[in-house]
Write an enzyme that holds these catalytic residues in place. Sequence first.
Site, PDB file in Angstrom:
ATOM      1  N   GLN A   1     -28.376  -9.436  14.693  1.00 34.01           N
ATOM      2  CA  GLN A   1     -27.323  -9.798  13.747  1.00 34.01           C
ATOM      3  C   GLN A   1     -27.452 -11.269  13.312  1.00 34.01           C
ATOM      4  OE1 GLN A   1     -23.691  -8.755  15.785  1.00 34.01           O
ATOM      5  NE2 GLN A   1     -22.529  -9.044  13.905  1.00 34.01           N
TER       6      GLN A   1
ATOM      7  N   ARG B   1     -16.419 -11.755  -7.283  1.00 32.44           N
ATOM      8  CA  ARG B   1     -17.445 -11.530  -8.289  1.00 32.44           C
ATOM      9  C   ARG B   1     -18.423 -10.472  -7.805  1.00 32.44           C
ATOM     10  NH1 ARG B   1     -22.299 -15.596  -9.170  1.00 32.44           N
ATOM     11  NH2 ARG B   1     -22.914 -14.458  -7.299  1.00 32.44           N
TER      12      ARG B   1
ATOM     13  N   TYR C   1     -16.098 -20.972   0.445  1.00 32.43           N
ATOM     14  CA  TYR C   1     -17.336 -21.203   1.197  1.00 32.43           C
ATOM     15  C   TYR C   1     -17.360 -22.598   1.810  1.00 32.43           C
ATOM     16  CZ  TYR C   1     -18.358 -17.063  -1.500  1.00 32.43           C
ATOM     17  OH  TYR C   1     -18.269 -15.804  -2.052  1.00 32.43           O
TER      18      TYR C   1
ATOM     19  N   GLU D   1     -11.572  -6.813   9.642  1.00 32.91           N
ATOM     20  CA  GLU D   1     -12.237  -6.283   8.446  1.00 32.91           C
ATOM     21  C   GLU D   1     -13.038  -5.025   8.768  1.00 32.91           C
ATOM     22  OE1 GLU D   1     -13.492  -8.832   5.347  1.00 32.91           O
ATOM     23  OE2 GLU D   1     -15.553  -8.176   5.572  1.00 32.91           O
TER      24      GLU D   1
ATOM     25  N   LYS E   1     -16.101  -2.179  14.372  1.00 28.47           N
ATOM     26  CA  LYS E   1     -16.343  -2.088  15.825  1.00 28.47           C
ATOM     27  C   LYS E   1     -15.022  -2.283  16.555  1.00 28.47           C
ATOM     28  CE  LYS E   1     -20.996  -4.053  15.562  1.00 28.47           C
ATOM     29  NZ  LYS E   1     -21.605  -5.385  15.448  1.00 28.47           N
TER      30      LYS E   1
ATOM     31  N   HIS F   1     -10.758  -4.851  -1.208  1.00 30.05           N
ATOM     32  CA  HIS F   1     -11.666  -5.741  -1.934  1.00 30.05           C
ATOM     33  C   HIS F   1     -12.086  -5.058  -3.241  1.00 30.05           C
ATOM     34  CE1 HIS F   1     -13.195  -8.323   1.667  1.00 30.05           C
ATOM     35  NE2 HIS F   1     -11.949  -7.946   1.852  1.00 30.05           N
TER      36      HIS F   1
ATOM     37  N   LYS G   1      -9.941 -20.923  -9.734  1.00 25.84           N
ATOM     38  CA  LYS G   1      -9.575 -19.561  -9.275  1.00 25.84           C
ATOM     39  C   LYS G   1      -8.134 -19.546  -8.770  1.00 25.84           C
ATOM     40  CE  LYS G   1     -12.793 -18.122  -6.168  1.00 25.84           C
ATOM     41  NZ  LYS G   1     -13.845 -17.313  -5.502  1.00 25.84           N
TER      42      LYS G   1
ATOM     43  N   TYR H   1     -15.726  -3.840  -0.423  1.00 22.94           N
ATOM     44  CA  TYR H   1     -16.048  -3.016  -1.587  1.00 22.94           C
ATOM     45  C   TYR H   1     -17.553  -2.968  -1.753  1.00 22.94           C
ATOM     46  CZ  TYR H   1     -15.648  -1.296  -6.398  1.00 22.94           C
ATOM     47  OH  TYR H   1     -15.708  -0.554  -7.547  1.00 22.94           O
TER      48      TYR H   1
HETATM   49  P1  FAD Z   1     -17.204 -16.707  -7.714  1.00 19.11           P
HETATM   50  O1  FAD Z   1     -15.892 -17.255  -7.327  1.00 19.11           O
HETATM   51  O2  FAD Z   1     -17.366 -16.225  -9.104  1.00 19.11           O
HETATM   52  O3  FAD Z   1     -18.297 -17.831  -7.388  1.00 19.11           O
HETATM   53  C1  FAD Z   1     -19.696 -17.544  -7.449  1.00 19.11           C
HETATM   54  C2  FAD Z   1     -20.462 -18.796  -7.874  1.00 19.11           C
HETATM   55  O4  FAD Z   1     -20.126 -19.130  -9.236  1.00 19.11           O
HETATM   56  C3  FAD Z   1     -20.120 -20.044  -7.060  1.00 19.11           C
HETATM   57  O5  FAD Z   1     -21.281 -20.820  -6.995  1.00 19.11           O
HETATM   58  C4  FAD Z   1     -19.043 -20.737  -7.891  1.00 19.11           C
HETATM   59  O6  FAD Z   1     -18.996 -22.133  -7.664  1.00 19.11           O
HETATM   60  C5  FAD Z   1     -19.524 -20.430  -9.318  1.00 19.11           C
HETATM   61  N1  FAD Z   1     -18.432 -20.309 -10.280  1.00 19.11           N
HETATM   62  C6  FAD Z   1     -17.219 -19.757 -10.092  1.00 19.11           C
HETATM   63  N2  FAD Z   1     -16.500 -19.784 -11.225  1.00 19.11           N
HETATM   64  C7  FAD Z   1     -17.280 -20.370 -12.161  1.00 19.11           C
HETATM   65  C8  FAD Z   1     -17.105 -20.670 -13.542  1.00 19.11           C
HETATM   66  N3  FAD Z   1     -15.969 -20.388 -14.187  1.00 19.11           N
HETATM   67  N4  FAD Z   1     -18.158 -21.259 -14.218  1.00 19.11           N
HETATM   68  C9  FAD Z   1     -19.308 -21.563 -13.591  1.00 19.11           C
HETATM   69  N5  FAD Z   1     -19.529 -21.292 -12.267  1.00 19.11           N
HETATM   70  C10 FAD Z   1     -18.527 -20.709 -11.570  1.00 19.11           C
HETATM   71  N6  FAD Z   1     -19.264  -8.878  -1.679  1.00 19.11           N
HETATM   72  C11 FAD Z   1     -19.150  -7.555  -1.963  1.00 19.11           C
HETATM   73  O7  FAD Z   1     -20.016  -6.991  -2.648  1.00 19.11           O
HETATM   74  N7  FAD Z   1     -18.080  -6.815  -1.498  1.00 19.11           N
HETATM   75  C12 FAD Z   1     -17.091  -7.366  -0.746  1.00 19.11           C
HETATM   76  O8  FAD Z   1     -16.154  -6.681  -0.345  1.00 19.11           O
HETATM   77  C13 FAD Z   1     -17.178  -8.763  -0.420  1.00 19.11           C
HETATM   78  N8  FAD Z   1     -16.226  -9.382   0.310  1.00 19.11           N
HETATM   79  C14 FAD Z   1     -16.301 -10.745   0.543  1.00 19.11           C
HETATM   80  C15 FAD Z   1     -15.257 -11.378   1.268  1.00 19.11           C
HETATM   81  C16 FAD Z   1     -15.335 -12.741   1.542  1.00 19.11           C
HETATM   82  C17 FAD Z   1     -14.211 -13.406   2.299  1.00 19.11           C
HETATM   83  C18 FAD Z   1     -16.469 -13.495   1.115  1.00 19.11           C
HETATM   84  C19 FAD Z   1     -16.569 -14.948   1.435  1.00 19.11           C
HETATM   85  C20 FAD Z   1     -17.484 -12.880   0.390  1.00 19.11           C
HETATM   86  C21 FAD Z   1     -17.412 -11.509   0.102  1.00 19.11           C
HETATM   87  N9  FAD Z   1     -18.407 -10.849  -0.646  1.00 19.11           N
HETATM   88  C22 FAD Z   1     -18.302  -9.505  -0.920  1.00 19.11           C
HETATM   89  C23 FAD Z   1     -19.583 -11.595  -1.131  1.00 19.11           C
HETATM   90  C24 FAD Z   1     -19.331 -12.182  -2.545  1.00 19.11           C
HETATM   91  O9  FAD Z   1     -19.230 -11.132  -3.477  1.00 19.11           O
HETATM   92  C25 FAD Z   1     -20.496 -13.105  -2.865  1.00 19.11           C
HETATM   93  O10 FAD Z   1     -20.472 -14.241  -2.047  1.00 19.11           O
HETATM   94  C26 FAD Z   1     -20.655 -13.490  -4.328  1.00 19.11           C
HETATM   95  O11 FAD Z   1     -21.953 -14.074  -4.492  1.00 19.11           O
HETATM   96  C27 FAD Z   1     -19.646 -14.492  -4.864  1.00 19.11           C
HETATM   97  O12 FAD Z   1     -18.400 -13.949  -5.021  1.00 19.11           O
HETATM   98  P2  FAD Z   1     -17.135 -14.904  -5.385  1.00 19.11           P
HETATM   99  O13 FAD Z   1     -15.996 -14.015  -5.626  1.00 19.11           O
HETATM  100  O14 FAD Z   1     -17.003 -15.973  -4.393  1.00 19.11           O
HETATM  101  O15 FAD Z   1     -17.676 -15.506  -6.792  1.00 19.11           O
END
Ligand code: FAD
Length: 292
Positions: A215, A107, A148, A17, A275, A77, A168, A49
Amino acid sequence: MKISELLKGNSLMLSFEVFPPKTETAFESVKNATEEIAKLRPSFMSVTYGAGGGTSKYTLDIAKNIKERYGVPSLAHLTCVSSTKETVREKITEIKAAGIRNIMALRGDIPAGLENADRSGWDYRHAIDLIRELKETDPDFCIGGACYPEIHPESKNQREDIFYLKEKVDAGCEFLTTQMFFDNNLLYNFLYKIREAGITVPIIPGIMPITNANQVDRAIKLSDSFMPQRFKSLVDKFGSDPDAMKQAGIAYATDQIIDLYANGITNVHVYSMNKPDVAMRIQSNLSDILGK
Ligand code: FAD
């Protein structure tokens, strides 16, 4: 190439990544770092992103460069929560025009100060809103999502988190990448539970090599991850010696990857954080296993 196709192999494959630069002046150095990583021929490279203060407009440039110049499949992303429909549509059009087919649909974190705001009028509330839109725009997009093993910090409990994760996947996620974790047993428990819930898509564990003591706090804050005693001892012992800490952190991550592969997991994503030396050292530690 679609990432869903790449995940079908039986041998160990690593993906790396990178994140976009925060400023225009840093662009060249990030581009060079990503190119060094691309030369290792990982199975794919993901480009975050706007995470960590990076500038989202560079995500696509970097993803395109990796794919076109090095022939390494790239995963761009895309987050949605702080965007309007219009901005996201523009981004999707740009992604298509750049020839990128693999998208990690997220999200994004809720902007500071809006955690308790009424979200009913927002264009995007959850990653699933973006996933549905992407699939409607082009069913040929290969979409990944986040998951998660230690539950998302906003979830009430794991059952609820897995319920929404299944939604999802049903909406079109073809694979899931995990948040970082430092105890593989957490991943194995999570896998058991999601398979039981009927989630059958490939899961790519995300491994973060911790290469300096600072870190550690950042990683815990970002991910809420549990730090096993074995890991804490390592930071206690080597934290004040940067070279030794780096070596120990890379060894710990390597060990996690070997254990994952020994337990049947073939694709591992390394949070290599721009890195190249870390990516190189992990790959070289695994050279015989990877056949590289
Ligand atoms: P969601 O899937 O929407 O979940 C967020 C929360 O809402 C969870 O608690 C879930 O249980 C709940 N939820 C989901 N759907 C619903 C629904 N329909 N109704 C009610 N509750 C619901 N962040 C960045 O800004 N840029 C990045 O590039 C980035 N890359 C990432 C890559 C990975 C592999 C991971 C694990 C995280 C990354 N993140 C990134 C962080 C991520 O944006 C955050 O963890 C964010 O808070 C949640 O994103 P999500 O897509 O998992 O959200």
